[in-house]
Each structure stands twice: as C-alpha cells, then as structure tokens.
Design a protein around this motif. Structure first.
Motif, PDB file in Angstrom:
ATOM      1  N   ALA A  27       0.825  -1.213   0.000  1.00 51.94           N
ATOM      2  CA  ALA A  27       0.000   0.000   0.000  1.00 51.94           C
ATOM      3  C   ALA A  27       0.859   1.263   0.000  1.00 51.94           C
ATOM      4  N   GLY A  28       2.186   1.096  -0.025  1.00 55.29           N
ATOM      5  CA  GLY A  28       3.086   2.247  -0.093  1.00 55.29           C
ATOM      6  C   GLY A  28       3.592   2.739   1.249  1.00 55.29           C
ATOM      7  N   ILE A  29       3.341   1.999   2.304  1.00 58.07           N
ATOM      8  CA  ILE A  29       3.787   2.394   3.633  1.00 58.07           C
ATOM      9  C   ILE A  29       5.197   1.877   3.870  1.00 58.07           C
ATOM     10  N   ILE A  30       6.057   2.740   4.365  1.00 56.55           N
ATOM     11  CA  ILE A  30       7.423   2.363   4.735  1.00 56.55           C
ATOM     12  C   ILE A  30       7.424   2.117   6.241  1.00 56.55           C
ATOM     13  N   ILE A  31       7.959   0.975   6.659  1.00 56.46           N
ATOM     14  CA  ILE A  31       7.967   0.618   8.075  1.00 56.46           C
ATOM     15  C   ILE A  31       9.411   0.559   8.562  1.00 56.46           C
ATOM     16  N   ASN A  32       9.731   1.430   9.506  1.00 53.09           N
ATOM     17  CA  ASN A  32      11.057   1.464  10.123  1.00 53.09           C
ATOM     18  C   ASN A  32      10.986   0.768  11.479  1.00 53.09           C
ATOM     19  N   GLY A  33      12.130   0.266  11.932  1.00 49.99           N
ATOM     20  CA  GLY A  33      12.177  -0.420  13.208  1.00 49.99           C
ATOM     21  C   GLY A  33      13.104   0.250  14.200  1.00 49.99           C
ATOM     22  N   LEU A  34      12.644   0.315  15.444  1.00 51.76           N
ATOM     23  CA  LEU A  34      13.441   0.847  16.548  1.00 51.76           C
ATOM     24  C   LEU A  34      13.378  -0.145  17.715  1.00 51.76           C
ATOM     25  N   PRO A  35      14.002  -1.309  17.560  1.00 54.02           N
ATOM     26  CA  PRO A  35      13.955  -2.283  18.643  1.00 54.02           C
ATOM     27  C   PRO A  35      14.860  -1.884  19.808  1.00 54.02           C
ATOM     28  N   ILE A  36      14.421  -2.242  21.009  1.00 57.77           N
ATOM     29  CA  ILE A  36      15.220  -2.033  22.216  1.00 57.77           C
ATOM     30  C   ILE A  36      15.712  -3.414  22.627  1.00 57.77           C
ATOM     31  N   VAL A  37      17.002  -3.654  22.455  1.00 56.06           N
ATOM     32  CA  VAL A  37      17.549  -5.015  22.552  1.00 56.06           C
ATOM     33  C   VAL A  37      18.033  -5.406  23.953  1.00 56.06           C
ATOM     34  N   THR A  38      17.577  -4.717  24.983  1.00 55.35           N
ATOM     35  CA  THR A  38      18.017  -4.987  26.352  1.00 55.35           C
ATOM     36  C   THR A  38      17.848  -6.450  26.737  1.00 55.35           C
ATOM     37  N   ASN A  39      16.643  -6.985  26.544  1.00 56.32           N
ATOM     38  CA  ASN A  39      16.333  -8.346  26.982  1.00 56.32           C
ATOM     39  C   ASN A  39      16.490  -9.390  25.896  1.00 56.32           C
ATOM     40  N   ASP A  40      16.652  -8.957  24.656  1.00 56.63           N
ATOM     41  CA  ASP A  40      16.766  -9.891  23.538  1.00 56.63           C
ATOM     42  C   ASP A  40      17.770  -9.353  22.531  1.00 56.63           C
ATOM     43  N   PRO A  41      19.036  -9.802  22.634  1.00 54.33           N
ATOM     44  CA  PRO A  41      20.070  -9.259  21.741  1.00 54.33           C
ATOM     45  C   PRO A  41      19.840  -9.573  20.259  1.00 54.33           C
ATOM     46  N   ASP A  42      18.938 -10.518  19.957  1.00 61.02           N
ATOM     47  CA  ASP A  42      18.646 -10.849  18.557  1.00 61.02           C
ATOM     48  C   ASP A  42      17.390 -10.159  18.032  1.00 61.02           C
ATOM     49  N   LEU A  43      16.825  -9.263  18.826  1.00 63.77           N
ATOM     50  CA  LEU A  43      15.585  -8.601  18.433  1.00 63.77           C
ATOM     51  C   LEU A  43      15.757  -7.783  17.155  1.00 63.77           C
ATOM     52  N   ASP A  44      16.940  -7.204  16.959  1.00 63.39           N
ATOM     53  CA  ASP A  44      17.158  -6.439  15.725  1.00 63.39           C
ATOM     54  C   ASP A  44      17.055  -7.344  14.502  1.00 63.39           C
ATOM     55  N   ASP A  45      17.558  -8.576  14.589  1.00 62.49           N
ATOM     56  CA  ASP A  45      17.424  -9.518  13.473  1.00 62.49           C
ATOM     57  C   ASP A  45      15.953  -9.875  13.238  1.00 62.49           C
TER      58      ASP A  45
END
Length: 118
Positions: A27-45
């Motif tokens: 639909a043309g929406i760009i989705i950016n991510g801002l994970p906070i990796v304190t409790n899960d170091p793989d959350l960015d992946d």
C-alpha cells in the motif's frame, strides 16, 4: 510508520506479522524499526526479518531504554533529507496568513454579491 518494542511476546504469529507488513508495504507504507535489545540481543534480526519493509526502510537498535532517545534522534536525522529543506516557521505562518486572507476576501465578495442582488 515506526515500530518500536523490547520483545516479541505480543506476536501471536510470525506469518501473520509478515503478511500484515507485506500488505502495508504494497500500500506504499514504509515501516522502520526501533527495537530495544536490552532483553533480547537478537531482536534487531527479528525486526529485519519480520517487521521493517519498504524501499527506504531502516532499523536503528537501541541498546537499552536509556539509549532509545539517541535512536530516535538518529531516526529523525535519517528522515530529514538535505536536498529537501524544511521551511522556516515564518514561511509557514505567511502561507497560512495568505490563505486566511483569501478566505476573508472571498467571504466579503460573496456578501457584496448577495447584497447587490437583493
């Protein structure tokens, strides 16, 4: 759209999440991510594989909650493009004033036209 969080415990289905992301991107929406990796170091992946999407999407991970403000500052910096200057507030105010003046003049003309036709 920006998505932030510190875990995946609210996700009921990775397939459902990816399908929703794909529909939004189509639909043309760009989705950016801002994970906070304190409790899960793989959350960015996880965010890279399941959350972010769109041609100009990006991810900026915060190491912890105290680092989140820095991640948001970086995000805003990436979104402001040097080739597209942000208008000065006085320019915006001037445009609004000119638009308002146009409305007032149009109302006065309409009132005059109505008075003359009576």
């Amino acid at each position: 759209m920006d998505v932030s969080g510190d875990g995946v415990e609210n996700v009921t289905s990775d397939d459902g999440l990816r399908a929703a992301r794909d529909r939004a991107v189509q639909a043309g929406i760009i989705i950016n991510g801002l994970p906070i990796v304190t409790n899960d170091p793989d959350l960015d992946d996880y965010y890279k594989n399941n959350v972010i999407g769109g041609s100009d999407s990006f991810l900026i991970a915060a190491n912890d909650f105290s680092d989140f403000g820095n991640a948001v500052t970086q995000k805003i910096g990436r979104e402001i493009k040097p080739d597209k200057p942000v208008p000065e507030p006085i320019t915006i105010l001037g445009s609004l004033a000119a638009g308002g003046m146009g409305i007032v003049l149009r109302r006065q003309k309409k009132q005059k036209d109505t008075a003359n036709s009576v």
